[in-house]
Write a protein that holds these residues in place. Sequence first.
Motif, short mmCIF file in Angstrom:
data_model
loop_
_atom_site.label_atom_id
_atom_site.label_comp_id
_atom_site.label_asym_id
_atom_site.label_seq_id
_atom_site.Cartn_x
_atom_site.Cartn_y
_atom_site.Cartn_z
N ALA A 20 18.13 22.25 22.28
CA ALA A 20 17.15 21.21 22.56
C ALA A 20 17.84 20.01 23.20
CB ALA A 20 16.45 20.78 21.28
N LYS A 21 17.03 19.25 23.94
CA LYS A 21 17.57 18.06 24.57
C LYS A 21 17.27 16.86 23.68
CE LYS A 21 17.27 15.69 29.06
NZ LYS A 21 17.55 14.40 28.46
N LEU A 22 18.26 16.05 23.51
CA LEU A 22 18.07 14.84 22.72
C LEU A 22 17.97 13.64 23.65
CD1 LEU A 22 18.02 13.48 19.89
CD2 LEU A 22 20.49 13.26 20.07
N ASP A 23 16.84 12.96 23.55
CA ASP A 23 16.62 11.74 24.34
C ASP A 23 16.77 10.55 23.42
OD1 ASP A 23 16.21 12.24 26.95
OD2 ASP A 23 14.05 12.53 26.81
N ILE A 24 17.72 9.71 23.70
CA ILE A 24 17.91 8.54 22.84
C ILE A 24 17.39 7.29 23.54
CG2 ILE A 24 19.62 7.10 21.67
CD1 ILE A 24 21.37 9.58 21.40
N ARG A 25 16.45 6.64 22.89
CA ARG A 25 15.94 5.38 23.43
C ARG A 25 16.44 4.27 22.53
NH1 ARG A 25 9.80 7.35 24.37
NH2 ARG A 25 10.28 8.88 25.97
N GLN A 26 17.17 3.38 23.12
CA GLN A 26 17.70 2.28 22.32
C GLN A 26 16.74 1.10 22.36
OE1 GLN A 26 21.83 2.15 23.94
NE2 GLN A 26 22.34 2.26 21.80
N VAL A 27 16.43 0.58 21.21
CA VAL A 27 15.53 -0.57 21.16
C VAL A 27 16.27 -1.76 20.56
CG1 VAL A 27 13.38 0.74 21.08
CG2 VAL A 27 14.61 0.30 18.98
N ARG A 58 12.74 19.49 22.90
CA ARG A 58 13.18 18.12 23.17
C ARG A 58 12.88 17.24 21.96
NH1 ARG A 58 11.67 13.50 26.97
NH2 ARG A 58 9.53 13.93 26.42
N VAL A 59 13.81 16.36 21.69
CA VAL A 59 13.62 15.39 20.62
C VAL A 59 13.81 14.01 21.23
CG1 VAL A 59 14.44 14.59 18.36
CG2 VAL A 59 14.66 17.01 18.96
N VAL A 60 12.82 13.16 21.02
CA VAL A 60 12.97 11.78 21.48
C VAL A 60 13.21 10.91 20.25
CG1 VAL A 60 11.94 9.88 22.76
CG2 VAL A 60 11.42 12.23 23.41
N LEU A 61 14.29 10.21 20.33
CA LEU A 61 14.73 9.44 19.18
C LEU A 61 14.81 7.96 19.55
CD1 LEU A 61 15.84 10.18 16.32
CD2 LEU A 61 18.10 10.07 17.31
N GLU A 62 14.23 7.14 18.70
CA GLU A 62 14.33 5.71 18.92
C GLU A 62 15.40 5.16 17.99
OE1 GLU A 62 10.43 3.66 20.22
OE2 GLU A 62 10.91 2.93 18.23
#
Length: 109
Positions: free
Chosen positions: A57-64, A25-29
């Motif tokens: 892998a799962k990509l998690d995109i967090r928008q800020v 998993r990749v968490v991306l801001e």
Amino acid sequence: MHELGLTQEVIEIACRKCEGARVRRVVLEVGLLTAVLPDAMLFCFDLCAEGTPLEGAKLDIRQVPGKARCRKCSKDLTLEQPFGNCPCGSLDLEWLSGQELRIVELEVV
Ligand SMILES: [Zn+2]
């Protein structure tokens, strides 16, 4: 589509960081001022990750949201899009954040 180049960059950085381990998993801001479309990025990610330790892998995109300061009245603003104007009417904004693209978490198997 600028998501493609950005996604390739993210994958390169993640590959270097995980040193060959498989990534789950990749968490991306992603700052909203980058104008990245999450859907487009997810699509590119699946394509570009093929054959790398990030495949599957799962990509998690967090928008800020972005932050800007008005150069005229010095007020701080929160921006949800790559343009805007201050309530005082000025368009002369200095962007403080929101253009970042950062890997905040890398989950390896
Ligand atoms: Zn202002």
